[in-house]
Design a protein around this motif. Structure first.
Motif, mmCIF file in Angstrom:
data_model
loop_
_atom_site.group_PDB
_atom_site.id
_atom_site.type_symbol
_atom_site.label_atom_id
_atom_site.label_comp_id
_atom_site.label_asym_id
_atom_site.label_seq_id
_atom_site.Cartn_x
_atom_site.Cartn_y
_atom_site.Cartn_z
ATOM 1 N N MET A 1 19.134 23.214 -62.206
ATOM 2 C CA MET A 1 19.777 22.506 -61.115
ATOM 3 C C MET A 1 19.683 22.585 -59.954
ATOM 4 O O MET A 1 19.936 23.142 -59.200
ATOM 5 N N THR A 2 18.908 21.146 -59.280
ATOM 6 C CA THR A 2 18.407 21.165 -57.719
ATOM 7 C C THR A 2 20.000 21.566 -56.696
ATOM 8 O O THR A 2 20.848 21.586 -56.814
ATOM 9 N N ASP A 3 19.781 22.373 -55.501
ATOM 10 C CA ASP A 3 20.056 21.792 -54.155
ATOM 11 C C ASP A 3 20.159 20.867 -53.756
ATOM 12 O O ASP A 3 19.698 20.094 -53.595
ATOM 13 N N ILE A 4 22.215 20.568 -53.126
ATOM 14 C CA ILE A 4 21.985 19.553 -52.077
ATOM 15 C C ILE A 4 22.194 20.510 -50.770
ATOM 16 O O ILE A 4 23.330 21.094 -51.181
ATOM 17 N N PRO A 5 21.597 20.124 -49.988
ATOM 18 C CA PRO A 5 21.470 20.523 -49.199
ATOM 19 C C PRO A 5 22.800 19.857 -48.009
ATOM 20 O O PRO A 5 23.061 18.381 -48.297
ATOM 21 N N LEU A 6 22.579 20.830 -46.868
ATOM 22 C CA LEU A 6 23.804 19.281 -45.814
ATOM 23 C C LEU A 6 23.584 18.337 -45.837
ATOM 24 O O LEU A 6 24.066 17.237 -45.571
ATOM 25 N N PHE A 7 21.963 18.240 -45.366
ATOM 26 C CA PHE A 7 20.796 17.010 -44.976
ATOM 27 C C PHE A 7 19.704 16.882 -44.916
ATOM 28 O O PHE A 7 19.405 18.000 -45.141
ATOM 29 N N GLU A 8 19.582 16.172 -45.186
ATOM 30 C CA GLU A 8 17.914 14.974 -45.113
ATOM 31 C C GLU A 8 17.464 14.586 -43.765
ATOM 32 O O GLU A 8 18.336 13.351 -43.586
ATOM 33 N N ILE A 9 16.247 14.455 -43.414
ATOM 34 C CA ILE A 9 16.151 14.069 -42.108
ATOM 35 C C ILE A 9 14.844 12.950 -42.770
ATOM 36 O O ILE A 9 14.554 12.676 -44.022
ATOM 37 N N ASN A 10 15.777 11.440 -43.016
ATOM 38 C CA ASN A 10 15.421 10.488 -43.017
ATOM 39 C C ASN A 10 14.064 9.849 -42.371
ATOM 40 O O ASN A 10 14.242 10.191 -40.983
ATOM 41 N N TRP A 11 12.529 9.879 -42.648
ATOM 42 C CA TRP A 11 11.838 9.433 -42.007
ATOM 43 C C TRP A 11 10.966 8.276 -43.198
ATOM 44 O O TRP A 11 11.144 8.510 -44.510
ATOM 45 N N GLU A 305 32.048 29.573 -51.118
ATOM 46 C CA GLU A 305 31.501 29.945 -52.196
ATOM 47 C C GLU A 305 31.475 29.651 -53.340
ATOM 48 O O GLU A 305 29.982 29.580 -54.058
ATOM 49 N N GLY A 306 32.150 28.512 -53.637
ATOM 50 C CA GLY A 306 31.774 27.450 -54.923
ATOM 51 C C GLY A 306 31.447 26.946 -55.367
ATOM 52 O O GLY A 306 30.680 26.840 -55.774
ATOM 53 N N LEU A 307 31.533 26.786 -53.834
ATOM 54 C CA LEU A 307 30.013 24.991 -54.070
ATOM 55 C C LEU A 307 29.137 26.190 -53.594
ATOM 56 O O LEU A 307 27.980 25.518 -54.419
ATOM 57 N N ALA A 308 28.250 27.025 -53.207
ATOM 58 C CA ALA A 308 27.105 27.305 -53.261
ATOM 59 C C ALA A 308 26.834 27.703 -54.842
ATOM 60 O O ALA A 308 26.017 27.804 -55.028
ATOM 61 N N ASP A 309 27.504 28.404 -55.683
ATOM 62 C CA ASP A 309 27.229 28.988 -56.748
ATOM 63 C C ASP A 309 26.851 27.573 -57.531
ATOM 64 O O ASP A 309 25.728 27.471 -58.796
ATOM 65 N N ARG A 310 27.902 26.733 -57.288
ATOM 66 C CA ARG A 310 27.197 25.267 -58.268
ATOM 67 C C ARG A 310 26.186 24.581 -56.907
ATOM 68 O O ARG A 310 25.443 23.074 -57.289
ATOM 69 N N LYS A 311 25.424 24.903 -55.869
ATOM 70 C CA LYS A 311 24.232 25.033 -55.028
ATOM 71 C C LYS A 311 24.685 23.341 -54.882
ATOM 72 O O LYS A 311 23.427 22.719 -53.895
ATOM 73 N N VAL A 312 25.710 23.972 -54.202
ATOM 74 C CA VAL A 312 26.295 22.122 -53.058
ATOM 75 C C VAL A 312 26.706 22.762 -51.457
ATOM 76 O O VAL A 312 27.588 23.583 -51.556
ATOM 77 N N ALA A 313 25.295 22.726 -50.438
ATOM 78 C CA ALA A 313 25.995 23.356 -49.371
ATOM 79 C C ALA A 313 26.977 22.850 -48.867
ATOM 80 O O ALA A 313 27.714 21.782 -48.721
ATOM 81 N N SER A 314 27.969 23.461 -47.950
ATOM 82 C CA SER A 314 28.960 23.529 -46.613
ATOM 83 C C SER A 314 28.642 23.864 -45.676
ATOM 84 O O SER A 314 27.936 24.601 -45.742
#
Length: 379
Positions: A1-11, A305-314
């Motif tokens: 399962m890949t991480d979902i970061p808080l943001f990504e730069i659109n380029w 903490e639960g989101l981090a365990d599920r690889k979702v940033a907050s």
């Protein structure tokens, strides 16, 4: 399962080509044609007389305060529910921030509390447009008009958002924008001061470049003419090249941010105890941040903490609020009950233009699962 970061730069390719063009010119990296183009296009987009780019959103705030004549002996009313740069900018020009409470609809300054905190030393109000939508700017302008105060908008998070059809940052006397990497459009670091006031614009123009009134330093044989005290907060041509490319896509960027935010907001309707931040009537939202407010009985730390365990940033924006940070928390710390309540319950989730439907579903599902656990273990 890949991480979902808080943001990504659109380029895209245009960003790269513009930077290559600026670099390949072999000159005018500090002050070049992309700076002039970026300013002109910002003026057209926002419908203002002057857009003056600088090297960060923070220096845009400082320059806006300088341009408005705010300084030693002045008080500026600001929210504590904001990034610390809002208050720091006031201190950096020699004035003193006075913290007022926020209201619960927009999380912006409460006009009634602002009115109660005005003193004979109050010179300006500095409202923040929180998370990508408007505070109660019309009511705040009314309060400022009653007391002959300057209004300086912190629109760092709200480029492209509107109030009653008018762009945020253009409703006060002067506004400050940010183009940091997580903003609506990005130049890496960067900002702009926007205003229709010729005098403010000229003061900012001098201040950002050592008070120099003469032509471009590098195109002249002499040392220049200096007419006021200033500093160097100019935006480099390479950064402005990125800004021009990003501005080409701003409508599409905002549309896709809104689409992602709408998917999540609709899905959260079925999640008890989670309330997405939304625009008030007469406002649009560009969702620079997608923020939810949790029920008081939900343990936010457990959700993070639960989101981090599920690889979702907050991320929490902002707790502690500025008036509770070490630099501002003193003997006269004001009573700001709404600010402290909101600061203790907000949580920002991933948002960017390229967030897929699968990712938004995964974010909502992860929050729902962690909130369920946090209800069980919360106070």
């Amino acid at each position: 399962m890949t991480d979902i970061p808080l943001f990504e730069i659109n380029w895209d390719r245009e960003d790269i080509l513009n930077v290559v063009d600026s670099v390949g010119r072999g000159s005018h990296w500090a002050k070049g044609p992309y700076v002039d183009e970026f300013e002109s296009r910002l003026e057209s987009y926002l419908g203002v007389e002057h857009a003056l780019v600088v090297n960060s959103g923070t220096t845009a705030l400082v320059a806006a305060l300088e341009g408005a004549g705010i300084g030693e002996g002045d008080e500026v009313i600001v929210p504590a529910f904001t990034f610390i740069a809002t208050a720091n900018a006031v201190r950096l020009v020699g004035a003193e921030p006075v913290f007022a409470d926020i209201e619960t609809e927009t999380y912006g300054l409460d006009p009634d509390d602002v009115r109660n905190r005005i003193s004979e030393d109050t010179a300006a109000v500095l409202p923040v447009h929180c998370y990508g939508t408007s505070c109660r700017i019309s009511a705040l302008n009314d309060v400022a008009d009653e007391h002959d105060l300057v209004v300086i908008e912190d629109a760092a998070e709200a480029l492209g958002a509107t109030h009653r059809g008018q762009h945020l940052g253009t409703l006060g006397d002067v506004g400050a924008l940010s183009f940091c990497q997580n903003k609506i459009i990005s130049t890496g670091e960067g900002g702009a001061v926007v205003t229709d006031d010729d005098d403010i614009a000229e003061t900012v123009r001098l201040y950002r470049s050592h008070g120099r009134a003469s032509a471009n330093y590098f195109d002249s044989a002499d040392s220049g003419e200096y007419v006021s005290v200033g500093t160097n907060i100019r935006m480099a041509d390479i950064n402005a090249a990125l800004g021009c490319a990003q501005l080409d896509r701003i409508d599409d960027i905002i549309e896709r941010r809104r689409a992602a935010a709408t998917r999540m907001s609709e899905a959260f309707a079925d999640v008890e105890g989670v309330e997405p931040h939304k625009p008030a009537v007469d406002n649009t939202h560009v969702y620079q941040l997608f923020t939810v407010t949790l029920d008081p009985l939900i343990d936010r730390s457990a959700v993070v903490e639960g989101l981090a365990d599920r690889k979702v940033a907050s991320k929490v924006y902002w707790d502690p609020a500025v008036h509770r940070t070490e630099v501002y928390d003193g003997d006269s710390t004001p009573d700001l009950p709404v600010t402290e309540d909101v600061a203790g319950r907000v949580l920002s989730l991933p948002i960017h233009p390229d967030l897929s439907s699968e990712e938004t579903t995964r974010i909502v599902d992860a929050v729902a699962a962690t909130v369920g656990e946090a209800w069980e273990t919360g106070p």
